[in-house]
Structures are given as structure tokens and as C-alpha cells.
Design an enzyme around this catalytic site. Structure first.
Site, PDB file in Angstrom:
ATOM      1  N   GLU A   8       0.826  -1.212   0.000  1.00 16.01           N
ATOM      2  CA  GLU A   8       0.000   0.000   0.000  1.00 16.01           C
ATOM      3  C   GLU A   8       0.858   1.259   0.000  1.00 16.01           C
ATOM      4  OE1 GLU A   8      -2.248  -3.016   2.684  1.00 16.01           O
ATOM      5  OE2 GLU A   8      -0.207  -2.649   1.971  1.00 16.01           O
ATOM      6  N   ALA A  50      16.880 -34.761  -6.641  1.00 13.56           N
ATOM      7  CA  ALA A  50      17.042 -35.098  -8.056  1.00 13.56           C
ATOM      8  C   ALA A  50      17.341 -36.583  -8.148  1.00 13.56           C
ATOM      9  CB  ALA A  50      18.177 -34.288  -8.675  1.00 13.56           C
ATOM     10  N   ARG A  64      15.373 -22.069  -3.613  1.00 13.44           N
ATOM     11  CA  ARG A  64      15.992 -21.764  -2.319  1.00 13.44           C
ATOM     12  C   ARG A  64      15.561 -20.384  -1.823  1.00 13.44           C
ATOM     13  NH1 ARG A  64      22.337 -23.577  -3.287  1.00 13.44           N
ATOM     14  NH2 ARG A  64      22.009 -25.842  -3.147  1.00 13.44           N
TER      15      ARG A  64
END
Length: 398
Positions: free
Chosen positions: A48, A177, A206
Site C-alpha cells: 500500500e 534429483a 531456495r
């Protein structure tokens, strides 16, 4: 305007944690755009304030659209609800209510007490009927389908914040992985599975989290840096936690790269050893002592083994560091601890389709995946990174 505010909110990702990503749009009395902003970084102006800072001096704000209820309290920055009241805007329309039950609705009350019409879209869309609808209410209901999509997107964007604010543990993402046959590493040997494109993506992931967590075996075998080296979040400093039951890493920390790249106060050892001694205090690291817990080993249904109590560790990390999220990067034993103790909200796996290993391989148990998919409502995402595939599965929560 709310769609535009939602788009603005995305621009703050990676830099605002543990704060939410928030966007804001300001219109004048003729419904012309006069201000546009978003929360850019933790400790800096909220959305804002940022939007008002973009306004020209001759412009007058009339209606403010923001993705989250204006904050009622003063923290690192002043209360946005009080600021809007002082600006004497006529209407404030926000997508999501403050998720903290201790303050939810207080921002709206500050605005209404100042004579400002305040509308929470999330609340309004949950109602079955409207009493004396004005033009704003009619517009909200006429665009119900679109607004529900925007709300859903914002909730996913800020899922870590929305979960952690009402939980004693942080939001946890598990990442690994693997090759097509399930190999995630080799015993006592470093194995690079993913391509460079994926590695850059992991650095962005990350940066979306507050704490990076690995196990002691990964630290000793891979000597990882565990920092952010790519993209907009380059050099962002995460807290790094090491799951190290017997404090094996301490004997070699002077020779490991992460200990030259991270401030000592941002390095946490999660251990079973009593570290409340002068010798450990002099090292300058943070230590969290937790109990062992007996957990079922899903690979051998009859076997049981001891792991560090993940719940205790997460509660202490959240309490001490005031964080929302933890990014767990393995290795296999650490991932198994989180999986078997069921402390995770999201799993992201990168597959290399061109690698296979039969000997000396460390693998992830596929039973975890089956259990996860069948026992949880989830959102699944797929992405291609050249010859690597990303599969990301997220638990749903309200």
C-alpha cells in the site's frame, strides 16, 4: 484492478519471506489508475505504501485494491490500515483476510471506524446472500468466477505464509534429483544428476524459502555451498540447518565451503548431543538439541530405526528464527526422516531421463510417493528443463 494487484504481488516473490507477497492498485474517483505497487523486500515498504509512493502529487486516491487485508499492527513498518485511514480514501477492497486469528478483521475495523468502506472479497464470496448490495458488491458477485481464480492463485503464491501463521511448525518443501531408476546419489561419492538449467531453478526455489536444510552426510560427501548464485535473489542469505545427530561435521567444518560463505549465527546444527557447553558456545554456531524418535522403516516393514525428532527441530527453528519455510535438500537419510515422520507440505523431484546406475547407488523409496499421492489431496505441477523433468506435488490446505 484486483487482477492487476495480483500480478503485482508476484513481483515480490523471493525477497519478502517470511512476509507474504502483496500487490496494490490505487484508482482515483474516475476509476483511473494513479498508483501501483508491491511489497518488494522484508523490512521495506508494504504494498500500500509502495503504491502511494508512485502517485503524482496532483493525484487523489479514491479506491484501493490490495491482495491482503491491510495490516493493523506496527512491526518493522507502520500499520497500513492506519495509513489508509489517514489518507482518507473512500473504499478499500482486499482479496484475502488476515490469516492470523489474533488480528484478522482488525485492519478492516480500523478502516470502517475511519468511515472508509472496506470489502473482503474472500468473506463476501462465502456468503449465500447479500443484504442491500451496493455497486461494489454487485461487481464482486458478477465477477465471482474470476475472483475465485485470483484468490486461489494468491493462496498458492503465499502458501508458506498462510500455512505457517497458524501452525507451530514451518512449511516444509522436500527436493531431490534422481535418475529414472530412482538413484539420488552414490555412496561416498558426489553425483551431479541435473543439468545447469535445473540447477539455476533450484537456486530460485531456495530463495523462496527461509531455511535450507541438509544432512551431515551430504555436507561431508558433497561439500555444498548452499547459497543463492543466480537470478534476482543472488546473494540472498538463507539460514542453513544441518541435521547432524553426532555432530560429525564439526570435526571438518574449517575445510567446508558453506562455513566460509555463511555467517556463523545463520548456521544451525540439529543434534542429539548436549551442546550447552562452553566449548560449543565458543564456536559461534547455533545448536538445537532434539530427541531420537523410533520410526517405521518403509523399506523393511518389520524393521524399526532411530531418527532425530523432526517435529521438535521444526518447532524450535520456527520459534527462534521467526521463519515460515524450510527447504530440505537431502540426502537420502534426511529425506527419509521427514517422509517417515510425515513433516512435509510439498515435494519437488527433478528426473534425469538419461542416467541410470545399478551399482553403489542410493535410492528413494517409491512407497513414499504412493503413500503421499493416495493419502493427501494435492496439486501437481510438471515442467520440462531440456532433458530433465520436474514433478512438484503440493498438499492442499485451507
Amino acid at each position: 484492478a484486483l487482477q492487476m494487484a495480483s500480478d503485482q504481488a508476484e513481483l515480490g516473490l523471493q525477497q519478502t519471506t517470511p512476509n507474504p507477497s502483496v500487490g496494490c492498485v490505487i484508482l482515483d474517483s474516475k476509476d483511473e489508475l494513479v498508483g501501483l505497487g508491491y511489497h518488494k523486500k522484508i523490512g521495506e515498504a508494504h504494498a500500500e505504501v509502495d503504491a502511494f509512493n508512485t502517485m503524482a502529487e496532483h493525484h487523489v486516491a479514491d479506491t484501493v485494491f490490495v491482495t491482503l487485508e491491510p495490516c493493523a499492527h506496527q512491526g518493522k513498518t507502520p500499520s497500513c490500515a492506519i495509513m489508509l485511514a489517514d489518507k482518507k480514501v473512500s473504499k478499500v477492497i482486499f482479496l484475502l483476510k488476515d490469516p492470523n486469528p489474533l488480528v484478522s478483521g482488525q485492519g478492516k475495523k480500523i478502516l470502517e471506524d475511519a468511515g472508509i468502506k472496506a470489502y473482503c472479497v474472500e468473506d463476501l464470496l462465502e456468503r449465500q446472500r447479500l443484504d442491500q448490495p451496493d455497486e461494489i458488491l454487485k461487481s464482486i458477485y458478477n465477477n465471482k468466477s474470476l475472483l475465485k481464480k485470483i484468490i486461489k492463485k494468491q493462496k498458492f503464491l503465499n502458501r508458506q505464509f498462510l500455512y505457517a501463521v497458524n501452525s507451530e511448525v514451518p512449511y516444509v518443501t522436500l527436493k531431490w534429483a534422481q535418475t529414472l531408476d530412482g538413484t539420488i546419489g552414490l555412496e561416498n561419492e558426489r553425483l551431479i544428476i541435473t543439468n545447469e538449467v535445473v540447477q539455476k531453478e533450484v537456486h530460485q526455489m531456495r530463495a523462496l524459502h527461509d531455511v535450507l536444510l541438509v544432512g551431515s552426510n551430504t555436507v561431508l560427501s558433497d561439500n555444498p555451498k548452499l547459497n543463492n548464485r543466480f537470478g534476482n535473489s543472488k546473494n540472498k542469505n538463507n539460514v542453513v540447518a544441518i541435521l547432524d545427530p553426532e555432530l560429525k561435521v564439526l570435526s571438518r567444518f574449517e575445510h567446508l565451503e558453506m562455513f566460509t560463505l555463511h555467517a556463523k549465527e545463520n548456521l544451525i546444527f540439529i543434534t542429539h548431543i548436549d551442546s550447552n557447553t562452553d566449548s560449543y558456545d565458543q564456536l559461534g554456531f547455533k545448536f538445537i538439541k532434539v530427541d531420537f524418535i523410533k520410526t517405521e522403516n518403509l523399506k523393511l516393514a518389520d524393521d524399526e530405526k532411530l531418527n532425530l525428532n523432526i517435529r521438535q527441530a521444526l518447532i524450535q527453528i520456527k520459534k527462534v528464527y521467526k521463519i515460515n519455510s524450510v527447504f530440505v535438500e537431502g540426502g537420502a537419510k534426511t529425506l527419509e526422516s521427514f517422509l517417515t515422520q510425515d513433516f512435509f507440505n510439498e515435494i519437488t523431484v527433478f528426473y534425469n531421463l538419461n542416467l541410470n546406475f545399478k551399482k553403489n547407488a542410493v535410492r528413494v523409496n517409491y512407497l513414499f510417493w504412493i503413500k503421499f499421492l493416495f493419502l493427501n489431496l494435492f496439486r501437481i505441477r510438471l515442467r520440462l528443463f531440456d532433458d530433465n523433468i520436474m514433478i512438484s506435488v503440493t498438499k492442499s490446505f485451507k
